[in-house]
Design an enzyme around this catalytic site. Structure first.
Site, PDB file in Angstrom:
ATOM      1  N   GLU A 280       0.885  -1.226   0.009  1.00  0.00           N
ATOM      2  CA  GLU A 280       0.124  -0.063   0.062  1.00  0.00           C
ATOM      3  C   GLU A 280       0.887   1.177  -0.019  1.00  0.00           C
ATOM      4  O   GLU A 280       1.605   1.554   0.782  1.00  0.00           O
ATOM      5  CB  GLU A 280      -0.887  -0.057   1.335  1.00  0.00           C
ATOM      6  CG  GLU A 280      -1.751  -1.388   1.308  1.00  0.00           C
ATOM      7  CD  GLU A 280      -2.971  -1.487   0.530  1.00  0.00           C
ATOM      8  OE1 GLU A 280      -3.090  -0.472  -0.138  1.00  0.00           O
ATOM      9  OE2 GLU A 280      -3.241  -2.636   0.356  1.00  0.00           O
ATOM     10  N   CYS A 314      -2.218   8.985   2.736  1.00  0.00           N
ATOM     11  CA  CYS A 314      -1.868   8.445   1.492  1.00  0.00           C
ATOM     12  C   CYS A 314      -3.176   8.765   0.446  1.00  0.00           C
ATOM     13  O   CYS A 314      -2.738   8.956  -0.674  1.00  0.00           O
ATOM     14  CB  CYS A 314      -1.727   7.054   1.482  1.00  0.00           C
ATOM     15  SG  CYS A 314      -2.903   6.037   2.294  1.00  0.00           S
TER      16      CYS A 314
HETATM   17  P1  NAD Z   1       8.639   4.687   4.336  1.00  0.00           P
HETATM   18  O1  NAD Z   1       8.758   4.045   3.235  1.00  0.00           O
HETATM   19  O2  NAD Z   1       9.720   5.476   4.641  1.00  0.00           O
HETATM   20  O3  NAD Z   1       8.522   3.714   5.549  1.00  0.00           O
HETATM   21  C1  NAD Z   1       7.380   2.796   5.895  1.00  0.00           C
HETATM   22  C2  NAD Z   1       7.871   1.809   6.644  1.00  0.00           C
HETATM   23  O4  NAD Z   1       8.914   1.111   6.237  1.00  0.00           O
HETATM   24  C3  NAD Z   1       8.667   2.307   8.170  1.00  0.00           C
HETATM   25  O5  NAD Z   1       8.158   1.486   9.102  1.00  0.00           O
HETATM   26  C4  NAD Z   1      10.015   2.278   7.711  1.00  0.00           C
HETATM   27  O6  NAD Z   1      10.813   2.156   8.889  1.00  0.00           O
HETATM   28  C5  NAD Z   1       9.927   0.911   6.792  1.00  0.00           C
HETATM   29  N1  NAD Z   1      11.430   0.871   6.037  1.00  0.00           N
HETATM   30  C6  NAD Z   1      12.200   1.787   5.535  1.00  0.00           C
HETATM   31  N2  NAD Z   1      13.014   1.445   4.764  1.00  0.00           N
HETATM   32  C7  NAD Z   1      12.820   0.066   4.750  1.00  0.00           C
HETATM   33  C8  NAD Z   1      13.398  -0.960   3.962  1.00  0.00           C
HETATM   34  N3  NAD Z   1      14.525  -0.967   3.349  1.00  0.00           N
HETATM   35  N4  NAD Z   1      12.948  -2.376   3.950  1.00  0.00           N
HETATM   36  C9  NAD Z   1      11.811  -2.436   4.720  1.00  0.00           C
HETATM   37  N5  NAD Z   1      11.162  -1.453   5.440  1.00  0.00           N
HETATM   38  C10 NAD Z   1      11.683  -0.546   5.670  1.00  0.00           C
HETATM   39  O7  NAD Z   1       7.446   5.436   4.205  1.00  0.00           O
HETATM   40  P2  NAD Z   1       6.809   6.374   5.416  1.00  0.00           P
HETATM   41  O8  NAD Z   1       7.386   7.743   4.960  1.00  0.00           O
HETATM   42  O9  NAD Z   1       6.877   6.164   6.789  1.00  0.00           O
HETATM   43  O10 NAD Z   1       5.464   6.796   5.148  1.00  0.00           O
HETATM   44  C11 NAD Z   1       4.804   7.491   4.236  1.00  0.00           C
HETATM   45  C12 NAD Z   1       4.586   6.996   2.910  1.00  0.00           C
HETATM   46  O11 NAD Z   1       3.688   5.825   3.124  1.00  0.00           O
HETATM   47  C13 NAD Z   1       3.741   7.886   1.876  1.00  0.00           C
HETATM   48  O12 NAD Z   1       4.336   7.737   0.639  1.00  0.00           O
HETATM   49  C14 NAD Z   1       2.400   7.592   1.902  1.00  0.00           C
HETATM   50  O13 NAD Z   1       1.764   7.989   0.740  1.00  0.00           O
HETATM   51  C15 NAD Z   1       2.537   6.009   2.030  1.00  0.00           C
HETATM   52  N6  NAD Z   1       1.076   5.357   2.759  1.00  0.00           N
HETATM   53  C16 NAD Z   1       0.474   4.644   1.955  1.00  0.00           C
HETATM   54  C17 NAD Z   1      -0.804   4.283   2.427  1.00  0.00           C
HETATM   55  C18 NAD Z   1      -1.838   3.383   1.550  1.00  0.00           C
HETATM   56  O14 NAD Z   1      -2.439   2.811   2.110  1.00  0.00           O
HETATM   57  N7  NAD Z   1      -1.560   3.207   0.358  1.00  0.00           N
HETATM   58  C19 NAD Z   1      -1.002   4.371   3.849  1.00  0.00           C
HETATM   59  C20 NAD Z   1      -0.170   5.230   4.515  1.00  0.00           C
HETATM   60  C21 NAD Z   1       0.943   5.571   3.907  1.00  0.00           C
END
Ligand code: NAD
Length: 543
Positions: A280, A314
């Site tokens: 997502e 999001c």
């Molecule tokens: P992010 O991708 O930086 O982090 C998300 C999660 O992934 C965190 O727990 C982070 O620690 C972890 N992570 C970071 N690097 C990783 C790796 N290499 N391998 C595995 N896990 C890793 O995103 P963010 O900035 O925390 O969240 C915001 C983003 O999430 C925005 O782009 C938003 O649109 C998206 N989002 C999407 C939805 C949806 O349902 N489509 C919902 C909420 C947020």
């Protein structure tokens, strides 16, 4: 720690800026005392002498919690514990597992104030927006609590040979789900997404963002109180690029919510292990205001669409496409409502918008707005940070005259910023809405709802809301939610939201005769009988 609302009251807001919300509420220190942090932190799987990471309350910048960080070895321990607990849970009847979700639903509604405080303290969002998480999570608990049995029960399917082959499609749990969640909706995205995984008989190892770990740990405690065996939900914390890959490395299935960039990496790791993943991801969502829209309703809807959780949602709207004939009228109403939004951060209802979560989000938002203005965009409302209210506050902002060369045009801001574009025909609006690689959510406003749905059907997004911003589609839990294109793979909610956590298994039982030459038929005669049989089955409209 000082009163959260003190900052808001301390400074007169500039004449053109958003007013601060009235004071009231408690301090973060009172709402999240060290004893609560210590109790919740004990739920993290982190052995030995773990290193600690400090989080701050975005509303004030004050220290919030010091949380243990797991190592890759701890992640292995978490998976072992979860794997040991899972078979006994899976052996329970679905209804027994689903009953835990229904008890969780009731406990969550009863004790919502506890988690509203935590969500506000960790994210800085307004209480109303924190409540959206309670709402969505309770809806998911009710839906899967009531519907899991129907989704998961054995389904009789047409057999190879009518009458002679009895075929059943069964659903088996995947095992241990690796669940990686972001900071923006810490209750809904930590627990809401895995409720169906538990109902389907799985265990979960969850890596929430450290900034919002207390909320996830609170939800874990509550689910245990509702009857979930404690080892079934493990929480690990740590740096995403270190701990995230360790989670993917051990999982039987990966459920990831976060940015598109990280999602791609997670998908590649999962693919290398041949385990499935649902992703997502981000969006650059469009709202279409057609010429016949009720402009007052659309303006109020646009405020919710663009500025809920300060745009850190999001499915929030970052592109506003308005029919040229009503654009001036609409924008006047929308800008007036936006300028009137009260910003604030008390741990109480009353503010219309809260803070951004971190300096990173503040910088990204500021950069998009400043670059656009420098390149010629006009600010119709907002446009500035508000350090007088708290370290990461930024005004709800409307930009006009945005052009494709500006980053804000195509990149996800993930802040309270929307750009306005005008169109003359539906075709033009649809083409503009579909012009990004993302495809998460869209919103169409018109008095003719049939036309709204017809336009919506042409939009390449996983959810379409007619005369609502995002809550109508997201809250329709029986129906799938997720992204097309760069916005993701797979869906939460509905049948897909639970079946993704299962393996399909077909159990077919053959009676009386084999599916092979028998009763003295030679191969040629068998082929002739089967050929005739196939023709008859088609004529009888067998599926
Ligand atoms: P992010 O991708 O930086 O982090 C998300 C999660 O992934 C965190 O727990 C982070 O620690 C972890 N992570 C970071 N690097 C990783 C790796 N290499 N391998 C595995 N896990 C890793 O995103 P963010 O900035 O925390 O969240 C915001 C983003 O999430 C925005 O782009 C938003 O649109 C998206 N989002 C999407 C939805 C949806 O349902 N489509 C919902 C909420 C947020």
């Amino acid at each position: 720690m000082s009163d959260l609302t003190a900052g808001a009251a301390a400074t007169e807001h500039p004449a053109t800026g958003n007013p601060p919300a009235p004071g009231g509420g408690r301090t973060v220190a009172a709402a999240v005392p060290p004893s609560l942090v210590a109790r919740l932190a004990a739920g993290v799987t982190a052995t030995g002498e773990p290193s600690l990471v400090e989080t701050v309350a975005p509303l004030t910048g004050e220290r919030l919690a010091s949380l243990p960080q797991s190592t890759p070895a701890d992640v292995e321990v978490a998976f072992e514990l979860a794997r040991r607990a899972q078979p006994a849970w899976a052996a329970l009847p679905v209804r027994r597992r689903a009953a835990v979700l229904l008890r969780f639903h009731d406990l969550l509604l009863k004790r919502q104030d506890e988690v509203l405080d935590l969500v506000q303290a960790e994210t800085g969002k307004a209480r109303l927006h924190a409540f959206e998480e309670v709402l969505a999570t309770a809806m998911a608990a009710r839906h899967y609590g009531r519907a899991a049995h129907g989704y998961l029960r054995d389904k009789r399917r047409g057999g190879a040979l009518p009458v002679l082959t009895h075929a059943v499609e069964a659903r088996r749990p995947k095992g241990v789900i690796g669940h990686i969640s972001p900071w923006n909706y810490p209750l809904e995205l930590s627990v809401g997404d895995v409720l169906p995984a538990f109902a389907a008989g799985n265990a979960v190892v969850n890596k929430p963002d450290t900034q919002t770990a207390l909320t996830a740990l609170w939800a874990r405690e509550l689910l245990i109180e509702a009857g979930l065996p404690a080892d079934l939900w493990q929480v690990v914390l740590g740096d995403g690029p270190v701990i995230g890959p360790a989670v993917v490395e051990h999982a039987d299935y990966v459920s990831f919510t976060g940015s598109t960039r990280t999602g791609r990496e997670v998908a590649q790791r999962a693919a290398a292990r041949l385990v499935g993943a649902s992703l997502e991801l981000g969006g650059k969502n469009a709202m279409l205001v057609l010429a016949d829209a009720d402009l007052d309703r659309a303006a109020a809807g646009a405020v919710r669409a663009c500025f809920s959780s300060a745009g850190q949602l999001c499915i929030s709207i970052e592109r506003l496409l308005v029919h040229r004939s009503v654009a001036d009228d609409f924008l006047e109403r929308f800008a007036a409502r936006t300028r009137a939004l009260r910003l604030g951060g008390g741990l109480a209802y009353g503010a219309d918008m809260g803070s951004l979560v971190s300096v990173r989000q503040l910088e990204a938002t500021t950069r998009h707005v400043e670059e656009a203005v420098k390149a010629g965009a006009t600010v119709l409302a907002g446009g500035r940070a508000r350090p007088d209210l708290g370290p990461y506050f930024f005004e709800p902002t409307i930009l006009d005259g945005v052009t494709p060369d500006m980053a804000v045009c195509g990149e996800e801001t993930f802040g309270p910023v929307v750009s306005v574009y005008r169109f003359d025909t539906d075709d033009e609006a649809v083409a503009a809405a579909n012009s990004t690689p993302y495809g998460l959510n869209s919103s169409v406003w018109t008095r003719d709802t049939r036309r709204g749905r017809a336009v919506g059907a042409r939009l390449r997004t996983g959810t379409v809301n007619v005369n609502e911003a995002y809550a109508a589609a997201y809250g329709s839990i029986g129906s799938p939610m997720g992204g097309m294109g760069d916005s993701g793979l797979g869906r939460r909610h509905g049948a897909e939201g639970i079946l993704r956590f299962t393996e399909a298994q077909t159990v077919a039982t053959q009676r009386l005769m084999p599916i092979a030459p028998s009763f003295g038929l030679d191969d040629r005669q068998f082929a002739a009988v089967m050929t005739g049989g196939l023709r008859v089955l088609k004529a009888l409209r067998f599926k």
